[in-house]
Every structure is written in C-alpha cells, then in structure tokens.
Design an enzyme around this catalytic site. Structure first.
Site, PDB file in Angstrom:
ATOM      1  N   SER A 129      70.995 -28.211  44.834  1.00 57.38           N
ATOM      2  CA  SER A 129      72.115 -27.591  44.635  1.00 57.38           C
ATOM      3  C   SER A 129      73.185 -28.407  44.899  1.00 57.38           C
ATOM      4  O   SER A 129      73.299 -29.091  45.721  1.00 57.38           O
ATOM      5  CB  SER A 129      72.147 -26.048  44.933  1.00 57.38           C
ATOM      6  OG  SER A 129      73.575 -25.555  44.820  1.00 57.38           O
ATOM      7  N   TYR A 154      72.346 -20.335  52.102  1.00 56.80           N
ATOM      8  CA  TYR A 154      72.165 -21.040  50.742  1.00 56.80           C
ATOM      9  C   TYR A 154      71.997 -22.532  50.667  1.00 56.80           C
ATOM     10  O   TYR A 154      70.799 -22.975  50.423  1.00 56.80           O
ATOM     11  CB  TYR A 154      72.914 -20.485  49.520  1.00 56.80           C
ATOM     12  CG  TYR A 154      72.355 -20.996  48.155  1.00 56.80           C
ATOM     13  CD1 TYR A 154      70.937 -20.621  47.815  1.00 56.80           C
ATOM     14  CD2 TYR A 154      73.126 -21.780  47.558  1.00 56.80           C
ATOM     15  CE1 TYR A 154      70.401 -21.276  46.577  1.00 56.80           C
ATOM     16  CE2 TYR A 154      72.574 -22.279  46.380  1.00 56.80           C
ATOM     17  CZ  TYR A 154      71.494 -22.096  45.994  1.00 56.80           C
ATOM     18  OH  TYR A 154      71.126 -22.761  44.874  1.00 56.80           O
TER      19      TYR A 154
HETATM   20  N1  LIG Z   1      72.161 -21.528  38.165  1.00 56.27           N
HETATM   21  C1  LIG Z   1      72.758 -22.357  38.954  1.00 56.27           C
HETATM   22  O1  LIG Z   1      73.886 -22.610  38.590  1.00 56.27           O
HETATM   23  C2  LIG Z   1      72.077 -23.353  39.980  1.00 56.27           C
HETATM   24  C3  LIG Z   1      72.715 -24.407  40.486  1.00 56.27           C
HETATM   25  C4  LIG Z   1      72.428 -24.932  41.607  1.00 56.27           C
HETATM   26  C5  LIG Z   1      70.937 -24.384  41.765  1.00 56.27           C
HETATM   27  N2  LIG Z   1      70.005 -23.624  41.213  1.00 56.27           N
HETATM   28  C6  LIG Z   1      68.840 -23.507  41.652  1.00 56.27           C
HETATM   29  O2  LIG Z   1      68.112 -23.382  40.355  1.00 56.27           O
HETATM   30  C7  LIG Z   1      66.977 -22.574  40.527  1.00 56.27           C
HETATM   31  C8  LIG Z   1      66.906 -21.488  39.343  1.00 56.27           C
HETATM   32  O3  LIG Z   1      68.086 -20.784  39.331  1.00 56.27           O
HETATM   33  P1  LIG Z   1      68.607 -19.687  38.426  1.00 56.27           P
HETATM   34  O4  LIG Z   1      69.787 -19.794  38.063  1.00 56.27           O
HETATM   35  O5  LIG Z   1      67.784 -19.936  37.365  1.00 56.27           O
HETATM   36  O6  LIG Z   1      68.208 -18.468  39.287  1.00 56.27           O
HETATM   37  P2  LIG Z   1      67.430 -17.116  38.639  1.00 56.27           P
HETATM   38  O7  LIG Z   1      67.625 -16.327  40.108  1.00 56.27           O
HETATM   39  O8  LIG Z   1      67.644 -16.723  37.480  1.00 56.27           O
HETATM   40  O9  LIG Z   1      65.960 -17.648  38.907  1.00 56.27           O
HETATM   41  C9  LIG Z   1      65.008 -17.804  39.985  1.00 56.27           C
HETATM   42  C10 LIG Z   1      63.859 -16.882  39.612  1.00 56.27           C
HETATM   43  O10 LIG Z   1      63.197 -17.138  40.958  1.00 56.27           O
HETATM   44  C11 LIG Z   1      62.465 -15.840  41.165  1.00 56.27           C
HETATM   45  N3  LIG Z   1      62.018 -15.495  42.322  1.00 56.27           N
HETATM   46  C12 LIG Z   1      63.003 -15.380  43.522  1.00 56.27           C
HETATM   47  N4  LIG Z   1      62.122 -15.289  44.733  1.00 56.27           N
HETATM   48  C13 LIG Z   1      60.778 -15.350  44.519  1.00 56.27           C
HETATM   49  C14 LIG Z   1      59.595 -15.471  45.101  1.00 56.27           C
HETATM   50  N5  LIG Z   1      59.726 -15.192  46.464  1.00 56.27           N
HETATM   51  N6  LIG Z   1      58.651 -15.846  44.287  1.00 56.27           N
HETATM   52  C15 LIG Z   1      58.394 -16.025  43.285  1.00 56.27           C
HETATM   53  N7  LIG Z   1      59.625 -16.073  42.579  1.00 56.27           N
HETATM   54  C16 LIG Z   1      60.784 -15.757  42.969  1.00 56.27           C
HETATM   55  C17 LIG Z   1      63.443 -14.791  40.654  1.00 56.27           C
HETATM   56  O11 LIG Z   1      62.616 -13.739  40.032  1.00 56.27           O
HETATM   57  C18 LIG Z   1      63.890 -15.429  39.409  1.00 56.27           C
HETATM   58  O12 LIG Z   1      63.402 -15.187  38.370  1.00 56.27           O
HETATM   59  C19 LIG Z   1      67.002 -22.001  41.852  1.00 56.27           C
HETATM   60  O13 LIG Z   1      66.229 -22.749  42.649  1.00 56.27           O
HETATM   61  C20 LIG Z   1      68.711 -22.169  42.159  1.00 56.27           C
HETATM   62  O14 LIG Z   1      68.761 -21.999  43.541  1.00 56.27           O
HETATM   63  C21 LIG Z   1      70.839 -22.884  40.366  1.00 56.27           C
END
Ligand SMILES: NC(=O)c1ccc[n+]([C@@H]2O[C@H](COP(=O)([O-])OP(=O)(O)OC[C@H]3O[C@@H](n4cnc5c(N)ncnc54)[C@H](O)[C@@H]3O)[C@@H](O)[C@H]2O)c1
Length: 328
Positions: A129, A154
């Site tokens: 991130s 985070y």
């Molecule tokens: N969306 C953004 O702007 C952004 C920015 C930087 C980094 N990220 C990273 O990208 C990845 C995806 O983000 P996103 O926005 O799609 O988030 P999201 O919350 O929509 O997706 C994450 C998924 O992981 C699942 N999850 C959480 N804990 C879990 C566990 N213990 N076991 C199995 N599944 C689990 C959740 O149910 C969820 O569906 C994450 O790692 C997030 O930190 C996202």
C-alpha cells in the site's frame, strides 16, 4: 503464460475485479475469502457472482490464519502464482483494533508464504500500500524512498508484509513482487473509502465530512488500471521487486467533492473536522519503475473513472438497496 492462480481476498473489491479479468482471459482461478465482517457479506457475494458462473473459477470460504483450511486449499489446486490480497484493509479502523490487523496481515501472510514453501509454489504477488510512505515529504513517492516511518498499524502491517516477502525471497528463492496500490476506486470500491461515502451522502442529501482543510490529496487510481498492473506483474514476477501502482496525478479533497457535485448534478453539504490520527497529508506515486518494469501506464482519467463509478453506484443501489451499504 501463468495459467492457474490462487487469489486470496477474492471476494473483495480488487480480488473480484482481478478474478473477472483473469477468467475472461482464459485462466483458472481458485478464490479464497472468509467474508470478513469489515463490510457486508452481501456486497462480497455480489462481487463474485460473475466469477462463480465460470467453470474455471473455484471458491473456498475460509480464513488465511487457519492452517487446516489452507492445507485443504493447496491440496487439490496447484497454482503457478498466488496473488495475496486478503487483508484487514483501512487505515482508521487499524487504530481501533491493531492486534487484529497485525494478526491477519502479518501472520496471515506468513501462513501463505509457508504454504508456498511447503508446496513448492514459487511465485507470489503481494498487495502492499501507498500508506507505507507515511508522511513522506518528498514527492512523488519513489520505491527508493525510506519507508521506515509508518503512521498507522495498517501501514506498519503492510511494511512488515513486504519485509517478510523479502525474507522468503532471500531464504527460499521465491519470486515475489510487492505492489504498492495508491487509493483504488471504481465499481465495487470498498464502502469505507471516501468516494463511496461521499457519493452515498451526496445522493441522499446527507452531510459530507471532510477531515482537515480540504487540501489533503490522494493519488486515486482506477480499478481497471490496477488490474492491468497486477496482470502484468503475474506474467513477469521474478526475484524480489517493489512497484508503485498509482495514477501519478493527485487530487485534492475539495476538488474531488467538486467533481462529484458536477457529475451527480447535486450540491454537497460539507462539514469540516480536524485531520484524523493515522491519516497522511498526501499520496503521489512515481510510476516510472512500474512503467519500465511492468509496462504500466494508467489509461483511465479521473473524470471518466468517477463517471463510471457513479453509474455503477446507482445500479448497485437499485439492485441491492438498503441503507446499510455504507459503514462508518
Ligand atoms: N483499495 C485500496 O485502495 C487499497 C490500497 C492499498 C492497498 N490495498 C490492499 O489491497 C488488498 C485488497 O484490498 P480491497 O480494497 O480489495 O479490500 P477488500 O476488503 O475489499 O478485500 C479484501 C478481502 O480480503 C478478505 N479477508 C480479510 N481477512 C481475511 C482472512 N483472514 N482470510 C481470508 N480472507 C480475508 C475480505 O473478506 C475481503 O473480501 C488488501 O490487501 C489491501 O490492504 C488496497
């Protein structure tokens, strides 16, 4: 070409969008997700509806912290690459429950790395991130900048994930690319993120809360561009590398609200509150390394992306309905 993938967090915003795209391109995907309660299960079930119609998509519900579950996943599906997206996402909630964030994001990542070692799976993409840059003064943020000063649990958990990926590359020669995503938006965006909350408030004539004086900025990056960046990384992953995936055009908070007002044809009721702990002033990606290493070149302008998002949001609301799609 990589043919078989495991995607953790497959029911989430980015995971489900990536799954749809890979399936369209003829790949086979095992999606893993525990439907974490951070936001509603119904939204995540809706996210994977399209993928579930494909015979090349298999889904297993479970937790990446559960060793037996992971053994079951890896026993009958041998992937070429793992895309590890599952995490507790979001900066502000990580201040409320830091232990849980560290447990899922760090211990969960070790579990995935251990499974790779055990099952001789050599390649992984790790979702990092832009938050690892903390309050980096130098702009744009480059992969060479020091990221030793995260300002939220985070961010610290994502930095720890990168360090673990490096360790497993060093010790066991696993090929791992860590991709630092910069505020991803577009259809299926997480309901805790600003654009989703602002659009919801705007369309319901509710107050939009802005933290700070409105000059903080984010390098909003459209989901299709992120999916293209991950797909390129899947094809090229070799050794250990970190790449920024951003738009490299930061947008100030007040400009975001103005664009949303124009696009929705409504006026916002704005309330200003002080900046919140853990939040950073700005994010701004230097994407020259991703351009040369991954051929990454964001294609969707912010105006087009917001238009697409609004269209999706209105359709989603009329399909799913209910006031509880936005979490606070
Ligand atoms: N969306 C953004 O702007 C952004 C920015 C930087 C980094 N990220 C990273 O990208 C990845 C995806 O983000 P996103 O926005 O799609 O988030 P999201 O919350 O929509 O997706 C994450 C998924 O992981 C699942 N999850 C959480 N804990 C879990 C566990 N213990 N076991 C199995 N599944 C689990 C959740 O149910 C969820 O569906 C994450 O790692 C997030 O930190 C996202």
């Amino acid at each position: 070409m990589s043919k078989r993938l495991i995607i953790t967090g497959a029911a989430g915003f980015i995971g489900s969008s990536l799954s749809d795209s890979l399936l369209k391109n003829g790949l086979t995907v095992l999606g893993i997700d525990n439907f974490d309660t951070f936001y509603h299960r119904s939204i995540k079930e809706r996210n994977i509806e399209t993928a579930l119609k494909s015979s090349s998509f298999k889904f297993m519900e479970g937790d990446i912290r559960d060793q037996d579950f992971l053994d079951r996943c890896f026993s009958d599906f041998r992937p070429d690459v793992i895309v590890h997206l599952a995490a507790k996402a979001g900066v502000r909630p990580s201040l409320i429950d830091p232990k849980l964030y560290l447990d899922v994001n760090v211990m969960g990542t070790i579990n995935i790395l251990e499974m790779m070692k055990k099952n001789n799976i050599r390649k992984m993409i790790f979702a990092s991130s832009s938050s690892v840059y903390g309050n980096n003064r130098k702009i744009p943020f480059s992969e060479n900048d020091c990221v030793d000063y995260p300002v939220s649990p985070y961010a610290a958990s994502k930095k720890a994930g990168e360090l673990l990926c490096h360790t497993y590359n060093h010790l066991f020669n696993l090929d791992i690319f860590c991709l630092r995503f910069f505020t991803v938006y577009g259809p299926r965006q997480r309901p805790d993120l600003a654009i989703h909350k602002f659009v919801n408030a705007l369309l319901n004539d509710e107050v939009i809360t802005l933290y700070g004086d409105g000059t903080s900025s984010r390098d909003y990056t459209y989901i299709d561009d992120i999916v293209r960046g991950i797909s390129a990384a899947i094809e090229r992953v070799k050794g250990y590398q970190i790449f920024n995936l951003g738009n490299s055009r930061p947008v100030e908070l007040t400009s975001l609200v103005k664009l949303l007002e124009q696009s929705a044809g409504r006026s916002a009721h704005i309330k200003y509150l002080p900046m919140q702990d853990g939040d950073v002033e700005r994010t701004f990606a230097d994407i020259s390394k991703a351009a040369s290493g991954l051929g990454f070149n964001p294609e969707i302008s912010f105006e087009t992306g917001i238009k697409n998002y609004l269209k999706w949001f209105k359709e989603m609301k009329s399909d799913v309905g209910g006031p509880d799609l936005t979490i606070e």
